[in-house]
Every structure is written in structure tokens, then in C-alpha cells.
Design an enzyme around this catalytic site. Structure first.
Site, PDB file in Angstrom:
ATOM      1  N   ASP A  40      67.090  70.431  50.120  1.00 48.79           N
ATOM      2  CA  ASP A  40      68.223  70.860  50.936  1.00 48.79           C
ATOM      3  C   ASP A  40      69.471  70.083  50.527  1.00 48.79           C
ATOM      4  OD1 ASP A  40      69.651  72.138  52.829  1.00 48.79           O
ATOM      5  OD2 ASP A  40      68.758  71.109  54.548  1.00 48.79           O
ATOM      6  N   LYS A  96      61.142  79.398  54.498  1.00 49.25           N
ATOM      7  CA  LYS A  96      61.938  78.386  55.208  1.00 49.25           C
ATOM      8  C   LYS A  96      61.166  77.869  56.411  1.00 49.25           C
ATOM      9  CE  LYS A  96      66.400  78.682  54.953  1.00 49.25           C
ATOM     10  NZ  LYS A  96      67.558  78.025  54.424  1.00 49.25           N
ATOM     11  N   GLU A 131      56.783  74.910  44.988  1.00 46.70           N
ATOM     12  CA  GLU A 131      57.634  73.716  44.884  1.00 46.70           C
ATOM     13  C   GLU A 131      58.313  73.445  46.205  1.00 46.70           C
ATOM     14  OE1 GLU A 131      60.592  74.759  42.036  1.00 46.70           O
ATOM     15  OE2 GLU A 131      59.152  74.900  40.405  1.00 46.70           O
ATOM     16  N   CYS A 145      90.389  57.903  74.244  1.00 42.25           N
ATOM     17  CA  CYS A 145      91.045  57.057  75.227  1.00 42.25           C
ATOM     18  C   CYS A 145      92.169  56.358  74.460  1.00 42.25           C
ATOM     19  CB  CYS A 145      90.065  56.030  75.785  1.00 42.25           C
ATOM     20  SG  CYS A 145      90.928  54.724  76.671  1.00 42.25           S
ATOM     21  N   CYS A 191      91.194  48.760  76.508  1.00 40.61           N
ATOM     22  CA  CYS A 191      89.967  49.407  76.984  1.00 40.61           C
ATOM     23  C   CYS A 191      88.769  48.577  76.466  1.00 40.61           C
ATOM     24  CB  CYS A 191      89.931  50.837  76.449  1.00 40.61           C
ATOM     25  SG  CYS A 191      88.417  51.714  76.820  1.00 40.61           S
ATOM     26  N   CYS A 193      87.943  52.508  81.364  1.00 37.15           N
ATOM     27  CA  CYS A 193      89.188  51.879  81.825  1.00 37.15           C
ATOM     28  C   CYS A 193      90.052  52.814  82.673  1.00 37.15           C
ATOM     29  CB  CYS A 193      89.990  51.350  80.638  1.00 37.15           C
ATOM     30  SG  CYS A 193      90.710  52.649  79.632  1.00 37.15           S
ATOM     31  N   LYS A 223      61.593  72.986  48.536  1.00 38.43           N
ATOM     32  CA  LYS A 223      62.956  73.536  48.532  1.00 38.43           C
ATOM     33  C   LYS A 223      63.892  72.434  49.029  1.00 38.43           C
ATOM     34  CE  LYS A 223      65.639  77.561  49.904  1.00 38.43           C
ATOM     35  NZ  LYS A 223      66.867  76.843  50.109  1.00 38.43           N
ATOM     36  N   CYS A 245      89.069  57.923  81.019  1.00 39.87           N
ATOM     37  CA  CYS A 245      88.131  57.071  80.299  1.00 39.87           C
ATOM     38  C   CYS A 245      87.117  56.473  81.279  1.00 39.87           C
ATOM     39  CB  CYS A 245      88.900  55.970  79.580  1.00 39.87           C
ATOM     40  SG  CYS A 245      87.806  54.778  78.805  1.00 39.87           S
ATOM     41  N   LEU A 289      67.970  82.551  46.358  1.00 42.22           N
ATOM     42  CA  LEU A 289      66.604  83.029  46.564  1.00 42.22           C
ATOM     43  C   LEU A 289      66.559  83.859  47.838  1.00 42.22           C
ATOM     44  CD1 LEU A 289      64.783  79.643  45.928  1.00 42.22           C
ATOM     45  CD2 LEU A 289      64.703  81.633  44.438  1.00 42.22           C
ATOM     46  N   TYR A 346      64.801  71.843  38.921  1.00 39.17           N
ATOM     47  CA  TYR A 346      63.687  72.737  39.230  1.00 39.17           C
ATOM     48  C   TYR A 346      63.723  74.073  38.488  1.00 39.17           C
ATOM     49  CZ  TYR A 346      67.403  73.970  42.523  1.00 39.17           C
ATOM     50  OH  TYR A 346      68.605  74.270  43.070  1.00 39.17           O
TER      51      TYR A 346
END
Ligand code: IVH
Length: 682
Positions: free
Chosen positions: A117, A311, A113, A423, A429, A408, A115, A405, A84, A224
Site C-alpha cells: 500500500d 482487497k 503476492e 486556542c 494557555c 483556559c 499488495k 478552550c 489492477l 513486483y
């Protein structure tokens, strides 16, 4: 039961279950409990097994998924699948309405209607039976995903009422929010990357090779559009109502609009109303209602001139990025999380947003102190989509992703081809250990429900458990009186929890009960990366004890259906660590199930020393059955063809590349029948 009676009962059950499916999935109005439904389905399954000759082509038992598809067949669409043209403003919609009205010279009736997704699909019914489901592909040709689509329960396998001999309908497959969030948390639990949004999850699901896996994905479908002419039907609205009367799920959120203002009312209502829908929509579609006028208006190269999509703009606000936290998950993946100046967005106050990974931070060029744009789609966690560079403070510095990290201190690593930093200190850890322990005790794993997140934390903080094996060595005396102090919070006093006799007994009983958990779930519980519930089942069907699995070579691992390089490598890496072997030994010593008890022992050694590559789809056995037979008769399964391979066992749809390689290396290609003769089971 006589054959005649069985045939009749199968027909009756098929019919009855179809009606219940329709009530539940299309009308959202069930008239039977889930339990009673399952009982009827089980009865049908059993009868179909005993009398396969009477199984109907639209049996509800097909919903659980049939044979594996190795690669999807490409199919040419009878009517091209167009897209579309999109618009984002009222002005463009007014232009469209005026253009259409001018071209046809009279007042035009439109249909508005939602739309959806998701992913577009074209369904073909012949004599009322669903025979083909094809994706859009490039609009001219798409992929035949029929076996996968048959598992979606809102799609009827057989039409009801007065249907034409041939019917093609088009619609959208999508994943409602609830199922999407559940799927993602399951994925995160096994260390799989979560899907970014329901659309990606849908696209990934319908392209999976195993329909049984697709059947587990919570997909839905709404139709649809009807591309063909139907006798006596002159409007799009009537076409949709008509296919609805055949048992096909269509939308109730559809409106006939004669006035421009009605169209804008529909758009504005849904721009707000979409917040409450259980699935994502990304706009509104406006179509000319008269099919005759549609024909008159015709098509451009890409899209119909009789329709346009409006949209929605995602709701977006500006706020300031205050700081970035780094969270460490069970698998060690480090996720940056943005702390934002609290801001109102789509009805909630947003304080945090995911920044996903270092690449995203670099792409956005986002810096602490920046004013950022935050959006909320269908997902729960909002995301930062852009930076307002005009408002950047002069002293803002680029983000330096942490190198160690935060929990740790171990230097972080990044695996090739992956976006996340990890990590690597997976066995010491703290958040990784706690995460592994929580996974181990979870319902689908060892199901130790007398322990939970809080108790695990207490055991860990008190140094009583450092890995999953330690759980089985806990004693009554260690646990009794164990304490935790919950610090005072706003309006709440400090709280002290302490383990009493009853709690301790419960914990120990729960741990003891878990000794009965079968091996496939134990393997899943160990938390090896990429080894989820299904993978654990597939692996243990071939390698029936932990020792066999430990000794399995890379080639042997990837020769199991659905086990790819990533999983094979992860399993091999896991067993390389002496700490893991120690855990296994300690679990074994306490009686945790480390093998499948009732396995088929070797039957004969006629295939001793012979290696096989199994490829394609077979008539009388599933691929895993064939592979199990090879082993039971002393042979070996290997993943790829080499000059050392003795046989390629080929079913239908064997890949051309494999065939060529076998021929080039002179490896004999044998059929299912020849194989059966070899092991003398015909
Ligand atoms: S009509 C010939 N109606 O949007 C036109 N499409 O961007 C047939 N979509 O490919 C499409 N909701 O996947 C139509 N109510 C709706 C829709 C819809 C979602 C999707 C569809 C299409 C894409 C176009």
C-alpha cells in the site's frame, strides 16, 4: 595521494559502500557497524570533493540528495502503467480463476503476492545504471522523480550480475510503520499537520522539491513486475527472481499456487499475518505465472486480464460513543477525542479514537450515545468510520463543537482553509505553555536533558516559569525543596517528589550549558509555527541574527528557497507580539545565541540598491549560494518580479510564467555567467 591513487580509492570505496548498502537495505544483513560505514562514506565524500572528475555516477554519496527540482518533467511511459481490478470476496476470486482457466483451456499456475500500500514507481536502468524513475501519473505519462528516488537506499543505483542493456522494473514505494510514526511525531512537534497514513506520507515525500529532504524520509521500495520480455525467461516468478539476482529488492512473500485452495490459504494466512508486517499491505495480488498465457489473456482498457487484487476488509467492530474530550496541543490546535465503550479490535482493547476535527464529526454525523463502527488500519490510533443510524437513541443530539478552550476558556478561532479550531491564547494557555517549554528543552532544540516533562510541569505548576526565558532566571533557592505529590493509584501509594541539591545543580548546569547551542537550533527551539529544524537552518543561513530575521519583510522571507507564504506569515506574526520580543530580549541578556558567529561579512557594494529575483537551477552555485552572494555584494533578494525589480537572474528550467512577466515588465534577464561578471568573480 596521487591522482591515480585517488581515482582508485574512489572506485574502491564506491564499490565497497555499495556492497554494504546492498547487505543492509536489500538483504537486511549488515556486515559492518553504522560507525564504520559512516567513516568510509566520509572518506569518499572528501575525495570526491577534491577530485570531482572521478566521482562515479552511482556513487553512494548521491543518496543524500542532489539539486532541487522546481517542477517535475512529464515523461511518457514506454509500457503503459496499468492498475489492477479489485475484488473483495472469495466468489470474485473463484470467478477470476475459472475465467482464466476457461480462456486458456488448461490448468493454470498462479503467483500470489502481497499488495503493497504505497505509490507505484517505474525504474529504468541503462547499462546497469539507474537513469530514470517515473510515477504512474495517468498511466500513460508520469512525473520524472529520479533525483528523489535515488535517495531511497533499497533501490540500487547500479545493478550487479548479468543485466540486460536496458531494464525497466515496476514496484511500490512505501513507508514502514516505524519511520512513519517517527516522522509524524516530528511533524506534530513543529505544528505541522501529521500525515493521515503511510501512503499519504509516501506520496508527499516523493513529490518534494528538495531531494535532501526526501533523503530524510524513511522510504522503502519493493519491485513486483517487469513489463519487458527478458531472454530465456518465461514466467513472472522467474522474472522476479532474476531481477532479484541483479540486486533489486523483491519480495520473499510470494507463492506459486496450482490449486484454488492454495490461493485461499495464502489470502487467509496474510489476512492475519499482515498484523505483524512492519509496513501496510491492503490485499493480495494473484497473477498468472506464464508470460505466454499473460500475453494470450491480454488487457482491458485499464487493467490486465491475467491478474486481480483481493482487497482485505479492514477489521471493524461496533461500540458506543460515550463522550467526547477535547485536547489542546502545543500549537493550540484542539483535537476532539472519542471515549468509547471498551471493545476488542485486532488484538487490543480500544477505549479511545481520534475524531480529528469538527468537519469529520459533521461528516460522520456522529452523536454521543451513537453506536459507531471503529476500524484500525496501519495507524496506531483507531478511527470511527461510520455510525449505525438504526441504533441511534431518540434523544441523541448533534455534537456542538466547544466554543471555548477547555483549558483556559479563551474563545476558539478557526483560520481560513484549516480544519482545526485553535486556542489563540498561545502565551498563557497552560498546555500550550507546557508544550512550548517541553519543545524548547528537547534534544534537537536546546537539549536541556536535566529537565523533562515532569520537571517542566512542576516548574510551571509552582509559577516559576511561564515562558522559555524564565528558565534562565531560575535560582538555586527557588528550586531546592520544590515538591510534587503524585496521587495514589490502583495498587500504588501516594508519592512525593522533592528537588534535592544534586537535582537542582543538574538542572541549573543543563540550562547553563544550553547557552552554547548555536542560533539555528535556538530559532527552532522558540517553537514558531512551521519553523522546524530545516526551515530554521534555511532562515538563519540568510538572516544571520534574530534582529535581521525580525526585520525581514514578507518578500525577503519568501525569496529564501523552500520558504513559502505560510512560513513567512507565521514568522512575521510571531515577531509582532511584544511578549515575544520581550522573551528574545531576556534570552539575549542571559547569553543565549541569537546570531550566527562566523558569517561572511559584506564583501563589496557593487550591487548596492539593486534588487534580484533568482529563478531556476544553476551550474556553478546552489540557489542559496547565489542569494548569499547577492547580499554579500550589497544587493537585495526579492520574491516576485515587479516593475521595481532590477534583474531576474535565471538558471536552467526557469518557469515560463516568470519569464513572460519579466519580459512584459522589461526587467532584464541575466545568466549566471553575466552575474559572475557583475560581481567580478570569474
Ligand atoms: S502488479 C500490470 N503487484 O496496486 C499490473 N501491483 O491497484 C502491474 N501494487 O498500480 C501491477 N502491490 O501500485 C502489482 N504485488 C503487486 C502490487 C501491486 C501493490 C499496486 C500497484 C498497482 C496497484 C493496482
Amino acid at each position: 595521494m596521487s591522482e591515480q591513487e585517488a581515482k582508485k580509492r574512489i572506485e574502491q570505496l564506491t564499490h565497497e559502500l555499495q556492497q554494504h548498502n546492498y547487505n543492509y537495505y536489500v538483504l537486511a544483513n549488515p556486515t559492518i557497524t553504522d560507525y564504520d560505514f559512516d567513516q568510509l562514506l566520509k572518506e569518499l565524500e572528501l575525495l570526491e570533493k577534491q577530485y570531482p572528475q572521478f566521482k562515479l555516477p552511482d556513487s553512494p554519496t548521491l543518496r543524500v540528495g542532489g539539486d532541487i527540482t522546481k517542477s517535475f518533467k512529464t515523461v511518457k511511459h514506454r509500457y503503459p502503467m496499468m492498475s489492477l481490478s479489485n475484488s473483495y470476496s472469495e466468489e470474485e476470486i473463484r470467478d477470476f480463476i475459472h475465467r482464466v482457466t476457461k480462456a486458456v483451456g488448461t490448468d493454470v499456475e498462479f503467483v500470489c503476492e502481497l499488495k503493497y500500500d504505497g505509490v507505484a514507481i517505474s525504474l529504468t536502468y541503462e547499462n546497469g545504471l539507474l537513469v530514470q524513475a517515473v510515477t504512474r501519473g495517468d498511466g500513460v505519462r508520469g512525473d520524472d522523480v529520479t533525483n528523489n528516488i535515488k535517495t531511497i537506499k533499497s533501490i540500487p543505483l547500479r545493478l550487479r550480475g548479468d543485466y540486460p542493456e536496458e531494464l525497466e522494473v515496476r514496484g511500490e514505494i512505501f513507508m514502514p510503520h516505524k519511520g512513519f510514526n517517527r516522522l509524524n511525531s516530528e511533524r506534530e512537534e513543529i505544528g505541522e499537520a501529521p500525515f493521515a497514513n503511510p501512503r499519504n506520507a509516501t506520496a508527499g515525500s516523493i513529490k518534494m522539491q528538495d531531494p535532501k529532504e526526501v533523503a530524510k524520509r524513511p522510504l522503502d521500495c519493493i519491485i513486483y513486475y517487469v513489463p519487458q520480455d527478458l531472454p530465456g525467461i518465461t514466467t513472472h516468478y522467474d522474472a522476479i527472481k532474476y531481477v532479484g539476482s541483479l540486486g533489486i529488492k523483491t519480495s520473499n512473500n510470494i507463492a506459486l499456487c496450482r490449486k484454488e485452495e492454495d490461493i485461499f490459504e495464502f489470502i487467509n494466512d496474510w489476512n492475519v499475518g499482515r498484523e505483524h508486517l512492519p509496513y501496510d499491505i491492503d490485499g493480495i495480488v494473484i497473477k498468472v505465472n506464464s508470460l505466454l498465457l499473460q500475453k494470450e489473456l491480454g488487457y482491458t482498457a485499464k487493467s490486465p486480464r491475467w491478474a486481480i487484487a483481493y482487497k482485505f476488509k479492514a477489521e471493524r467492530v461496533e461500540t458506543v460513543l460515550l463522550s467526547i474530550d477535547y485536547q489542546v496541543g502545543r500549537t493550540g490546535a484542539v483535537t476532539p477525542v472519542a471515549n468509547l465503550r471498551p471493545v476488542q479490535l485486532a488484538g487490543t482493547v480500544v477505549k479511545r479514537a481520534s475524531l480529528h476535527n469538527a468537519d469529520i464529526i459533521a461528516q460522520l454525523d456522529v452523536r454521543v450515545g451513537d453506536t459507531v463502527f471503529v476500524e484500525k488500519g496501519g495507524e496506531i490510533i483507531p478511527k470511527i468510520v461510520a455510525v449505525n443510524f438504526e441504533k441511534r437513541p431518540v434523544n441523541a443530539l448533534p455534537v456542538r463543537f466547544i466554543e471555548n478552550c477547555p483549558q483556559c476558556g479563551t474563545p476558539l478561532v478557526r483560520k481560513e482553509g484549516e480544519a482545526a479550531f485553535y486556542c489563540p491564547n498561545e502565551d498563557s494557555c497552560p498546555p500550550q505553555i507546557k508544550g512550548k517549554l517541553e519543545h524548547f528543552i528537547s534534544r534537537k532544540a536546546m537539549n536541556i536533558d536535566s529537565l523533562g516533562e515532569g520537571k517542566i510541569e512542576m516548574l510551571f505548576d509552582n509559577g516559576l516559569v511561564k515562558n522559555v526565558a524564565d528558565l534562565y532566571y531560575l535560582t538555586y533557592d527557588q528550586l531546592l525543596g520544590l515538591e510534587k505529590i503524585i496521587p495514589a493509584e490502583e495498587n500504588k501509594k501516594e508519592k512525593k517528589i522533592s528537588f534535592k541539591e544534586k537535582t537542582v545543580q543538574n538542572i541549573l548546569k543543563g540550562i547553563e550549558n544550553s547557552l552554547a547551542v548555536p542560533f539555528p537550533r535556538v530559532l527552532y527551539a522558540l517553537g514558531i509555527r512551521y519553523v522546524g529544524e530545516t526551515v530554521a537552518k534555511k532562515l538563519t543561513a540568510r538572516f544571520t541574527s534574530i534582529d535581521q530575521l525580525q526585520q525581514a519583510s514578507y518578500d525577503e522571507l519568501i525569496s529564501v528557497d523552500e520558504i513559502g507564504e505560510k512560513i513567512a506569515e507565521s514568522v512575521i506574526e510571531w515577531f509582532k507580539k511584544p511578549e515575544h520580543i520581550e522573551i528574545i530580549e531576556r534570552l539575549k541578556a542571559k547569553g543565549v545565541q541569537m546570531e550566527i558567529t562566523e558569517t561572511a561579512a559584506p564583501v563589496s557594494d557593487v550591487l548596492q540598491g539593486k534588487s534580484f529575483v533568482v529563478s531556476g537551477v544553476f551550474e556553478r552555485h546552489s540557489r542559496n549560494e547565489i542569494k548569499a552572494l547577492i547580499e554579500q555584494y550589497g544587493g537585495k533578494n526579492v520574491g516576485s518580479i515587479s516593475s521595481k525589480t532590477n534583474y531576474v537572474l535565471a538558471g536552467a528550467n526557469m518557469g515560463p510564467a516568470k519569464k513572460e512577466k519579466a519580459e512584459k515588465l522589461g526587467v532584464p534577464i541575466i545568466s549566471e555567467e553575466e552575474f559572475e561578471k557583475m560581481i567580478d568573480i570569474v
